[in-house]
Design a protein around this motif. Structure first.
Motif, short mmCIF file in Angstrom:
data_model
loop_
_atom_site.label_atom_id
_atom_site.label_comp_id
_atom_site.label_asym_id
_atom_site.label_seq_id
_atom_site.Cartn_x
_atom_site.Cartn_y
_atom_site.Cartn_z
N TYR A 8 0.51 -1.27 0.30
CA TYR A 8 -0.04 -0.46 0.22
C TYR A 8 0.94 1.26 -0.21
N SER A 10 0.48 4.62 0.91
CA SER A 10 -0.60 5.71 2.08
C SER A 10 0.76 6.56 2.17
N THR A 35 -9.21 0.31 3.36
CA THR A 35 -8.83 0.76 4.99
C THR A 35 -7.80 -0.65 5.74
N GLU A 38 -4.33 0.05 4.47
CA GLU A 38 -3.77 0.72 4.79
C GLU A 38 -3.44 1.27 6.67
N ALA A 232 -8.62 4.62 -1.88
CA ALA A 232 -7.66 4.70 -1.15
C ALA A 232 -7.53 6.52 -0.90
N SER A 235 -9.89 5.46 1.98
CA SER A 235 -9.52 5.49 3.42
C SER A 235 -8.39 6.31 4.65
N ALA A 236 -7.86 7.31 3.17
CA ALA A 236 -6.70 8.10 3.51
C ALA A 236 -7.42 9.45 4.73
N ALA A 239 -7.88 7.23 8.21
CA ALA A 239 -6.38 7.12 8.54
C ALA A 239 -6.85 8.83 9.24
N GLY A 287 -3.40 5.08 -4.02
CA GLY A 287 -3.00 4.92 -3.34
C GLY A 287 -2.61 2.42 -3.20
#
Length: 304
Positions: A8, A10, A35, A38, A232, A235-236, A239, A287
């Protein structure tokens, strides 16, 4: 595009979640799967939750092949006793729960007048009641004593959800739950936020009937950014809200939607051309090394 990778990619610092135990519901596919990858790539011990053990085991194997750590818990988030027992099992195995990504959900396309009570209740139980139960048990069994962070995944409910009114009602309820939990649980050192994905090209679109394909492909034309988002990019945002950088953010909803709710009748919306969409501030972030294009887009135009 970045070069192909076996891990991944990230944007966050390596080791960001070292030593943390993070539960991801709906971790067997789509945004949940991405997710989980990541978070594991950033050092978390991820607990994958879903109803289908085989899907969870597949994602677990993917994460381990990339050097991450994952375990699985297969149960139905709508069943209170199952939720209580599963969260207890996670704590028995890992000692605590530091983070929860309340991602499990689902809906189907139908107008309000055709939704039965059974169909309405099924979507409410999946998208609202189940998320509440998992969050409550993570709080009561672990976070109340140790602190933590919760991110609830909702949806683009602003301006209504035509043909998905059951989901819109449930997601709006989850936004209110997020705000209330942020207030009630703050004294325990628990932050509660939500991420609201807009039109995201994820495997969830594969569950819609074939006749919905044209509508799905056309949806990007209602997005000022001129494209679909990807897993992605969602997911960012998750995170970030789990991370220490968001330590003074609670009770908020972070939209990931390319400004779609800002579209207004009468405003001459200009869709960015392909060159504009590749500018640094707005180009897609690719990502997730195992991302797959939803089937509905695979024979469509290259930029879908």
């Amino acid at each position: 595009m970045n070069a192909p990778s076996s891990r991944y990619r990230s944007v966050f610092a390596p080791g960001l979640f070292d030593g943390q135990v993070i539960v991801v519901t709906g971790g067997g596919s789509g945004i949940g799967r991405c997710t989980a990858h990541e978070l594991a790539a950033l050092g978390a011990q991820v607990v994958l939750v879903g109803r289908k053990p085989e899907k969870l085991e597949q994602v677990k194997a993917e994460i381990e092949a990339s050097g991450g750590k994952a375990t699985t818990q297969a149960f139905d988030i709508r069943q209170e006793e199952a939720v209580c027992a599963a969260i207890a099992a996670v704590i028995s195995t890992h000692g605590r729960i530091d983070g929860l990504v309340n991602n499990a959900g689902g809906q189907y396309i139908t107008p309000l007048a055709a939704i039965t009570a059974k169909g309405w209740e099924a979507v409410i139980h999946t998208n609202l009641t189940g998320g509440f139960l998992v969050a409550r048990e993570c709080y009561v069994q672990s976070m109340q004593a140790n602190g933590g962070a919760i991110v609830n995944i909702v949806a683009d409910i602003w301006g209504s959800m035509p043909n998905m009114g059951h989901s819109g009602a449930a997601r709006a309820g989850m936004v209110s739950f997020t705000e209330t939990a942020a207030l009630e649980w703050a004294a325990s050192g628990v932050r509660v936020n939500a991420v609201a994905p807009g039109y995201i090209a994820s495997s969830g679109m594969d569950h819609y009937p074939p006749e919905a394909g044209g509508m799905l492909r056309a949806m990007r034309n209602t997005v000022p950014a001129g494209r679909f988002g990807n897993e992605a990019e969602t997911s960012a945002a998750i995170a970030f809200l789990l991370s220490p950088a968001a330590s003074f953010i609670s009770g908020s909803v972070l939209r990931v939607d390319g400004a779609r709710p800002q579209v207004r009748m009468g405003w001459p919306m200009e869709i960015p051309d392909a060159q504009t969409q590749q500018r640094a501030a707005v180009r897609p972030f690719d990502g997730f090394h195992l991302a797959q294009t939803p089937r509905v887009f695979r024979n469509d135009e290259p930029n879908d």
